[in-house]
Design an enzyme around this catalytic site. Structure first.
Site, PDB file in Angstrom:
ATOM      1  N   GLU A   1      10.954   8.835 -15.269  1.00  0.00           N
ATOM      2  CA  GLU A   1      11.157  10.024 -14.639  1.00  0.00           C
ATOM      3  C   GLU A   1      11.952   9.974 -13.338  1.00  0.00           C
ATOM      4  O   GLU A   1      12.893  10.614 -13.015  1.00  0.00           O
ATOM      5  CB  GLU A   1      10.047  10.846 -14.800  1.00  0.00           C
ATOM      6  CG  GLU A   1       9.724  11.273 -16.112  1.00  0.00           C
ATOM      7  CD  GLU A   1       9.009  10.129 -16.755  1.00  0.00           C
ATOM      8  OE1 GLU A   1       8.504   8.970 -16.320  1.00  0.00           O
ATOM      9  OE2 GLU A   1       8.634  10.357 -18.102  1.00  0.00           O
TER      10      GLU A   1
ATOM     11  N   GLY B   1       0.732  -1.170  -0.019  1.00  0.00           N
ATOM     12  CA  GLY B   1      -0.095   0.022   0.119  1.00  0.00           C
ATOM     13  C   GLY B   1       0.987   1.388   0.208  1.00  0.00           C
ATOM     14  O   GLY B   1       1.113   1.792   1.085  1.00  0.00           O
ATOM     15  N   TYR B   2       1.557   1.744  -1.085  1.00  0.00           N
ATOM     16  CA  TYR B   2       2.266   2.812  -1.258  1.00  0.00           C
ATOM     17  C   TYR B   2       1.464   3.818  -2.069  1.00  0.00           C
ATOM     18  O   TYR B   2       1.252   4.933  -1.624  1.00  0.00           O
ATOM     19  CB  TYR B   2       3.528   2.357  -2.012  1.00  0.00           C
ATOM     20  CG  TYR B   2       4.636   1.658  -0.879  1.00  0.00           C
ATOM     21  CD1 TYR B   2       4.345   1.348   0.106  1.00  0.00           C
ATOM     22  CD2 TYR B   2       5.936   1.756  -1.363  1.00  0.00           C
ATOM     23  CE1 TYR B   2       5.260   0.742   0.883  1.00  0.00           C
ATOM     24  CE2 TYR B   2       7.023   1.126  -0.774  1.00  0.00           C
ATOM     25  CZ  TYR B   2       6.810   0.808   0.528  1.00  0.00           C
ATOM     26  OH  TYR B   2       7.603   0.242   1.480  1.00  0.00           O
ATOM     27  N   SER B   3       1.156   3.433  -3.366  1.00  0.00           N
ATOM     28  CA  SER B   3       0.778   4.599  -4.198  1.00  0.00           C
ATOM     29  C   SER B   3      -0.711   5.013  -3.927  1.00  0.00           C
ATOM     30  O   SER B   3      -1.604   4.369  -3.401  1.00  0.00           O
ATOM     31  CB  SER B   3       0.741   4.156  -5.816  1.00  0.00           C
ATOM     32  OG  SER B   3       2.067   3.743  -6.205  1.00  0.00           O
TER      33      SER B   3
ATOM     34  N   GLU C   1      13.367  -4.821  -3.668  1.00  0.00           N
ATOM     35  CA  GLU C   1      12.361  -5.207  -4.576  1.00  0.00           C
ATOM     36  C   GLU C   1      13.082  -5.679  -6.169  1.00  0.00           C
ATOM     37  O   GLU C   1      12.631  -6.243  -6.825  1.00  0.00           O
ATOM     38  CB  GLU C   1      11.565  -3.762  -5.227  1.00  0.00           C
ATOM     39  CG  GLU C   1      10.719  -3.751  -6.295  1.00  0.00           C
ATOM     40  CD  GLU C   1       9.691  -2.658  -6.469  1.00  0.00           C
ATOM     41  OE1 GLU C   1       8.731  -2.809  -6.594  1.00  0.00           O
ATOM     42  OE2 GLU C   1      10.155  -1.555  -5.985  1.00  0.00           O
TER      43      GLU C   1
ATOM     44  N   SER D   1       8.493   5.210 -11.999  1.00  0.00           N
ATOM     45  CA  SER D   1       8.659   5.945 -13.295  1.00  0.00           C
ATOM     46  C   SER D   1      10.116   6.256 -13.569  1.00  0.00           C
ATOM     47  O   SER D   1      10.948   6.338 -12.995  1.00  0.00           O
ATOM     48  CB  SER D   1       7.768   6.868 -13.563  1.00  0.00           C
ATOM     49  OG  SER D   1       8.276   7.991 -13.085  1.00  0.00           O
TER      50      SER D   1
ATOM     51  N   SER E   1      -1.128  -4.018  -6.649  1.00  0.00           N
ATOM     52  CA  SER E   1      -1.229  -5.252  -7.230  1.00  0.00           C
ATOM     53  C   SER E   1      -1.727  -6.213  -6.305  1.00  0.00           C
ATOM     54  O   SER E   1      -1.185  -6.363  -5.109  1.00  0.00           O
ATOM     55  CB  SER E   1       0.384  -5.414  -7.656  1.00  0.00           C
ATOM     56  OG  SER E   1       0.775  -4.566  -8.565  1.00  0.00           O
TER      57      SER E   1
END
Length: 387
Positions: free
Chosen positions: A368, A130-132, A247, A366, A164
């Site tokens: 970036e 539960g990050y984003s 990760e 991402s 996910s």
């Protein structure tokens, strides 16, 4: 020639075990699952993963005292290579085994280790991350989901997104804001939250592939015990960064074996339909083969030595861009037929790979964000202006 020739007996042990056990009801699982295909035979893959666990093939790098095998880097790499070469089904417990487990081993309390590590080893409990959030994707420091203490519990309100496999998970390790008025990295805490409770709503997000491995997760007065914070309250940023450091570990080697199989299948299709005679496509195939060698060399060099600053960020940039371009090559080899999908809308495996690979350069940080981290934290360049 296989890497690590000194591990030939161990490599043969894995090959033999997989050949002996990917039979019967498990034989049909070969090649199923993985990014964009997690819906495939999910209950059957859980059964396979529990079979792996019962035979001692989960959590290979964990210390033996926590239920692992205590294997070093070399044997872990060999296992992931052979697992991928056998086209064994994608495992369902990556987030628990390779992210949360090592985090708890390094930073959890004895009680947390005793409670949560054995069910991860046995694949009895599944986890999601539960990050984003809608306003905190790659910018994790912008988390707004909040939690406050109420007696012996944390009470949580907010939303996570792109989570996910949350629809299958029993628990979530979540970064939430626990200090009112705090900003950015300060005031965050890393909580372990049960998902099977009235205060949690999970909504799958349907993707271009037609599948739904990502989810929105809503917390409305959800609760978790006060002692289920990893590290100290307010130190969640540090713990979350520790999790992310795990990760891109040895499983990336197995991932690359899977990439090699995808490339070989695309080359075979190009030969079959004659598109390999197109000089532009032939050049793209050659470039893909060279790129895959770069991925493997960089991964092995990075894993073999002391962690170099920014090495995992470079690895993410390399594989994400390579795989996205492989999806594009697959469609170019297919030609016009690759643009059509029959009714009902069910893209074939190659089309699904192309569609899902469009997100490779976004999820997990991402491109970036990876470049910004390398620029600021490794090269020491001036920081980007932030609001």
């Amino acid at each position: 020639m296989d890497a690590f020739p000194e591990e030939a007996p161990f490599r043969n042990e894995i090959r033999t075990w997989l050949a002996d056990h990917l039979v019967g009801e498990f034989a049909a699982l070969r090649g199923l699952g993985g990014s964009g295909s997690e819906h495939e035979a999910y209950p059957e893959r859980i059964a396979w993963n529990r079979h792996l666990a019962a035979s001692g093939w989960t959590c290979l790098g964990w210390p033996e005292e926590y239920g692992g095998r205590g294997f070093g880097l070399t044997r872990q790499v060999v296992f992931h290579e052979e697992y991928a070469r056998a086209n064994a089904p994608a495992r369902v417990n990556h987030l628990g085994e390779e992210l949360l487990g090592p985090t708890l081993i390094a930073r959890g309390t004895d009680a947390q280790k005793e409670r949560f590590l054995p069910p991860i080893v046995a694949v009895d409990e599944l986890w999601c991350q539960g990050y984003s959030e809608p306003d905190a994707g790659s910018d994790l420091a912008n988390v707004r989901t909040r939690a406050h203490r109420e007696g012996d519990d944390w009470v949580i309100d907010g939303q996570k997104i792109w989570t996910s496999l949350a629809q299958h998970a029993d628990w979530c390790f979540a970064v939430v804001r626990t200090e009112p008025g705090s900003r950015r990295h300060a005031g965050l805490s890393y909580l372990l939250v049960p998902l099977r409770q009235p205060g949690v709503t999970i909504r799958p997000i349907r993707q271009l592939t037609g599948t739904s491995e990502f989810n929105e997760v809503f917390f409305t007065g959800a609760r978790t015990r006060a002692d289920l914070v990893v590290g100290e309250p307010g130190d969640g940023w540090r713990v979350a960064m520790a999790t992310l450091s795990y990760e891109r570990g040895v499983s990336t080697i197995g991932q690359q074996v899977g990439f090699a199989r995808e490339l070989a299948e695309i080359v075979a299709e190009a030969r079959a339909n004659g598109s390999v005679d197109d000089p532009w496509i032939a050049d793209r195939i050659a470039t893909s083969k060279l790129g895959l060698e770069v991925l493997r060399t960089h991964a092995l060099r990075t894993l073999a030595g002391a962690p170099a600053p920014g090495a995992d960020n470079v690895q993410k940039l390399l594989w994400a861009r390579w795989h996205r371009e492989l999806g594009e090559l697959a469609m170019q080899v297919r030609g016009a037929p690759g643009l059509t999908v029959g009714a009902p809308y069910v893209p074939d495996r190659r089309q699904s790979m192309f569609l899902f690979a469009r997100a490779d350069t976004l999820y997990g940080g991402s491109d970036e964000i990876q470049r910004t981290i390398i620029a600021e934290r490794v090269l020491g360049l001036p920081k980007e202006p932030r609001a």
